[in-house]
Design a protein around this motif. Structure first.
Motif, PDB file in Angstrom:
ATOM      1  N   SER A  28      20.730  60.745  15.584  1.00 56.94           N
ATOM      2  CA  SER A  28      21.817  59.835  15.005  1.00 56.94           C
ATOM      3  C   SER A  28      21.176  58.382  15.077  1.00 56.94           C
ATOM      4  CB  SER A  28      22.952  59.936  15.856  1.00 56.94           C
ATOM      5  OG  SER A  28      22.716  59.204  17.165  1.00 56.94           O
ATOM      6  N   MET A  29      20.326  58.006  15.881  1.00 57.07           N
ATOM      7  CA  MET A  29      19.909  56.664  15.822  1.00 57.07           C
ATOM      8  C   MET A  29      20.827  55.656  16.282  1.00 57.07           C
ATOM      9  SD  MET A  29      16.509  56.366  15.581  1.00 57.07           S
ATOM     10  CE  MET A  29      16.082  54.596  14.994  1.00 57.07           C
ATOM     11  N   LYS A  30      22.036  56.098  16.880  1.00 59.55           N
ATOM     12  CA  LYS A  30      23.099  55.201  17.350  1.00 59.55           C
ATOM     13  C   LYS A  30      22.841  54.937  18.774  1.00 59.55           C
ATOM     14  CE  LYS A  30      26.362  56.565  13.862  1.00 59.55           C
ATOM     15  NZ  LYS A  30      27.854  57.067  13.347  1.00 59.55           N
ATOM     16  N   VAL A  38      25.525  47.950  22.301  1.00 61.54           N
ATOM     17  CA  VAL A  38      27.022  47.897  22.110  1.00 61.54           C
ATOM     18  C   VAL A  38      27.557  48.250  20.793  1.00 61.54           C
ATOM     19  CG1 VAL A  38      28.908  46.092  22.157  1.00 61.54           C
ATOM     20  CG2 VAL A  38      26.988  45.603  23.748  1.00 61.54           C
ATOM     21  N   SER A  39      26.848  48.244  19.784  1.00 57.95           N
ATOM     22  CA  SER A  39      27.375  48.639  18.532  1.00 57.95           C
ATOM     23  C   SER A  39      25.815  49.045  17.862  1.00 57.95           C
ATOM     24  CB  SER A  39      28.097  47.625  17.678  1.00 57.95           C
ATOM     25  OG  SER A  39      27.329  46.832  17.243  1.00 57.95           O
ATOM     26  N   ALA A  40      26.245  50.068  16.825  1.00 62.49           N
ATOM     27  CA  ALA A  40      24.758  50.497  15.891  1.00 62.49           C
ATOM     28  C   ALA A  40      25.686  50.976  14.739  1.00 62.49           C
ATOM     29  CB  ALA A  40      24.330  51.849  16.579  1.00 62.49           C
ATOM     30  N   THR A  41      25.217  50.019  13.567  1.00 62.36           N
ATOM     31  CA  THR A  41      25.808  50.431  12.196  1.00 62.36           C
ATOM     32  C   THR A  41      24.564  50.932  11.273  1.00 62.36           C
ATOM     33  OG1 THR A  41      25.687  48.020  11.421  1.00 62.36           O
ATOM     34  CG2 THR A  41      27.657  48.846  12.427  1.00 62.36           C
ATOM     35  N   SER A  42      24.917  51.396  10.153  1.00 67.50           N
ATOM     36  CA  SER A  42      24.216  51.998   8.934  1.00 67.50           C
ATOM     37  C   SER A  42      24.428  51.521   7.753  1.00 67.50           C
ATOM     38  CB  SER A  42      24.290  53.450   9.232  1.00 67.50           C
ATOM     39  OG  SER A  42      23.133  53.947   8.131  1.00 67.50           O
ATOM     40  N   ASP A  43      23.482  51.398   7.020  1.00 65.38           N
ATOM     41  CA  ASP A  43      23.830  50.906   5.859  1.00 65.38           C
ATOM     42  C   ASP A  43      24.090  51.921   4.710  1.00 65.38           C
ATOM     43  OD1 ASP A  43      21.136  51.858   5.198  1.00 65.38           O
ATOM     44  OD2 ASP A  43      20.225  50.267   4.222  1.00 65.38           O
ATOM     45  N   SER A  44      23.911  53.188   5.153  1.00 60.03           N
ATOM     46  CA  SER A  44      24.081  54.363   4.585  1.00 60.03           C
ATOM     47  C   SER A  44      25.032  55.403   5.280  1.00 60.03           C
ATOM     48  CB  SER A  44      23.047  54.996   3.974  1.00 60.03           C
ATOM     49  OG  SER A  44      22.175  55.529   5.093  1.00 60.03           O
ATOM     50  N   GLU A  45      25.725  56.340   4.607  1.00 61.62           N
ATOM     51  CA  GLU A  45      26.491  57.246   5.532  1.00 61.62           C
ATOM     52  C   GLU A  45      25.499  58.478   6.282  1.00 61.62           C
ATOM     53  OE1 GLU A  45      29.782  59.230   3.985  1.00 61.62           O
ATOM     54  OE2 GLU A  45      30.543  57.542   3.070  1.00 61.62           O
ATOM     55  N   ALA A  46      24.462  58.740   5.348  1.00 58.86           N
ATOM     56  CA  ALA A  46      23.372  59.769   5.824  1.00 58.86           C
ATOM     57  C   ALA A  46      22.223  59.052   6.322  1.00 58.86           C
ATOM     58  CB  ALA A  46      23.172  60.854   4.849  1.00 58.86           C
ATOM     59  N   LEU A  47      21.484  59.441   7.452  1.00 62.73           N
ATOM     60  CA  LEU A  47      20.332  58.811   8.177  1.00 62.73           C
ATOM     61  C   LEU A  47      18.999  59.548   7.197  1.00 62.73           C
ATOM     62  CD1 LEU A  47      19.375  56.746  10.279  1.00 62.73           C
ATOM     63  CD2 LEU A  47      18.873  58.844  11.540  1.00 62.73           C
ATOM     64  N   VAL A  49      15.175  58.595   5.119  1.00 62.80           N
ATOM     65  CA  VAL A  49      14.091  57.499   5.066  1.00 62.80           C
ATOM     66  C   VAL A  49      14.701  56.349   4.172  1.00 62.80           C
ATOM     67  CG1 VAL A  49      11.754  57.065   4.239  1.00 62.80           C
ATOM     68  CG2 VAL A  49      12.236  59.071   5.393  1.00 62.80           C
ATOM     69  N   GLY A  50      14.425  55.212   4.639  1.00 61.87           N
ATOM     70  CA  GLY A  50      14.934  53.951   3.972  1.00 61.87           C
ATOM     71  C   GLY A  50      15.965  53.500   4.771  1.00 61.87           C
ATOM     72  N   THR A  51      16.843  54.249   5.609  1.00 65.05           N
ATOM     73  CA  THR A  51      18.286  53.774   5.910  1.00 65.05           C
ATOM     74  C   THR A  51      17.713  52.575   6.980  1.00 65.05           C
ATOM     75  OG1 THR A  51      19.297  55.805   5.680  1.00 65.05           O
ATOM     76  CG2 THR A  51      20.011  54.269   7.374  1.00 65.05           C
ATOM     77  N   VAL A  52      18.688  51.500   6.747  1.00 63.66           N
ATOM     78  CA  VAL A  52      18.692  50.329   7.892  1.00 63.66           C
ATOM     79  C   VAL A  52      19.700  50.682   8.999  1.00 63.66           C
ATOM     80  CG1 VAL A  52      18.642  47.983   8.310  1.00 63.66           C
ATOM     81  CG2 VAL A  52      17.427  48.922   6.146  1.00 63.66           C
ATOM     82  N   MET A  53      19.443  50.637  10.267  1.00 58.65           N
ATOM     83  CA  MET A  53      20.378  50.428  11.326  1.00 58.65           C
ATOM     84  C   MET A  53      20.239  49.268  11.894  1.00 58.65           C
ATOM     85  SD  MET A  53      21.425  53.777  11.438  1.00 58.65           S
ATOM     86  CE  MET A  53      22.327  53.263  13.007  1.00 58.65           C
ATOM     87  N   THR A  54      21.379  48.595  12.225  1.00 55.55           N
ATOM     88  CA  THR A  54      21.542  47.311  12.866  1.00 55.55           C
ATOM     89  C   THR A  54      22.109  47.350  14.095  1.00 55.55           C
ATOM     90  OG1 THR A  54      21.773  46.271  10.662  1.00 55.55           O
ATOM     91  CG2 THR A  54      22.487  45.088  12.825  1.00 55.55           C
ATOM     92  N   THR A  62      20.795  40.761  17.947  1.00 55.65           N
ATOM     93  CA  THR A  62      21.189  41.838  16.993  1.00 55.65           C
ATOM     94  C   THR A  62      19.823  41.966  16.225  1.00 55.65           C
ATOM     95  OG1 THR A  62      23.254  40.721  16.478  1.00 55.65           O
ATOM     96  CG2 THR A  62      22.230  42.105  14.714  1.00 55.65           C
ATOM     97  N   GLN A  63      19.419  43.335  16.179  1.00 59.12           N
ATOM     98  CA  GLN A  63      18.309  43.843  15.409  1.00 59.12           C
ATOM     99  C   GLN A  63      18.508  44.680  14.324  1.00 59.12           C
ATOM    100  OE1 GLN A  63      15.783  44.642  18.935  1.00 59.12           O
ATOM    101  NE2 GLN A  63      14.995  42.553  18.987  1.00 59.12           N
ATOM    102  N   SER A  64      17.654  44.667  13.296  1.00 56.32           N
ATOM    103  CA  SER A  64      17.709  45.670  12.218  1.00 56.32           C
ATOM    104  C   SER A  64      16.421  46.397  12.344  1.00 56.32           C
ATOM    105  CB  SER A  64      18.020  45.129  11.104  1.00 56.32           C
ATOM    106  OG  SER A  64      19.322  44.749  11.054  1.00 56.32           O
ATOM    107  N   VAL A  65      16.497  47.985  12.074  1.00 57.58           N
ATOM    108  CA  VAL A  65      15.370  48.536  11.889  1.00 57.58           C
ATOM    109  C   VAL A  65      15.631  49.407  10.665  1.00 57.58           C
ATOM    110  CG1 VAL A  65      15.048  48.770  14.546  1.00 57.58           C
ATOM    111  CG2 VAL A  65      16.037  50.620  13.310  1.00 57.58           C
ATOM    112  N   GLN A  66      14.326  49.791   9.954  1.00 58.84           N
ATOM    113  CA  GLN A  66      14.547  50.776   8.905  1.00 58.84           C
ATOM    114  C   GLN A  66      13.604  51.920   9.111  1.00 58.84           C
ATOM    115  OE1 GLN A  66      12.210  49.558   5.466  1.00 58.84           O
ATOM    116  NE2 GLN A  66      13.756  50.271   4.005  1.00 58.84           N
TER     117      GLN A  66
END
Length: 153
Positions: A28-30, A38-47, A49-54, A62-66
């Protein structure tokens, strides 16, 4: 000032729980099982390749990973850091978490081998490497605890 060198951090653990259960927590990468997140958000509904998690961490960072690789068949995810506030002291970091089945577990309970690697750019210093090792160790402890609560099989 130390001479910059390419840095590879590889840490691993064995946890009680089937490889599919452990992979379910990782995939889930959460990082819900990790108290520092503390929190994990995604720029897309499905995880995918290319999804960015913050992520927002307990210390306010705060860090963002792709996501750059994802395999349910081989149970691994590879991701790279794309942003950090505050800024990190190195240019890049590529992470991989992989879950393997332990085919001859100790005892009756299923076990999994989890490996977490990071390849840092050559401007990462020794403090970054030590911190990375420490954070992986703490995360492995939290994962084991989450599996105990969840019931790993």
């Amino acid at each position: 000032m130390a001479v910059p060198t390419a840095s590879h951090v590889q840490e691993s653990t064995i946890v009680n729980g089937s490889h599919w259960t452990v992979w379910g927590l990782i995939r889930s990468m959460k990082f819900e099982w990790c108290g520092e997140v503390v929190s994990a958000t995604s720029d897309s509904e499905a995880l995918t390749v290319g999804t960015v998690m913050t992520y927002t961490y307990a210390d306010g960072t705060t860090q963002s990973v792709q996501i750059v690789e994802l395999s349910d068949l081989l149970r691994f995810v590879t991701y790279q850091m794309v942003a950090s506030t505050p800024a990190v002291s190195y240019t890049s970091a590529l992470f991989k978490i992989q879950v393997y089945e332990v085919t001859v577990p100790v005892g009756a309970e299923a076990q999994s081998y989890v490996e977490w690697t990071t390849d840092y750019s050559n401007d990462a210093d020794a403090a970054v490497i030590v911190d990375s090792r420490f954070k992986k160790h703490e995360a492995f402890k939290a994962l084991a605890a989450a599996l105990t609560v969840k019931g790993g099989n």
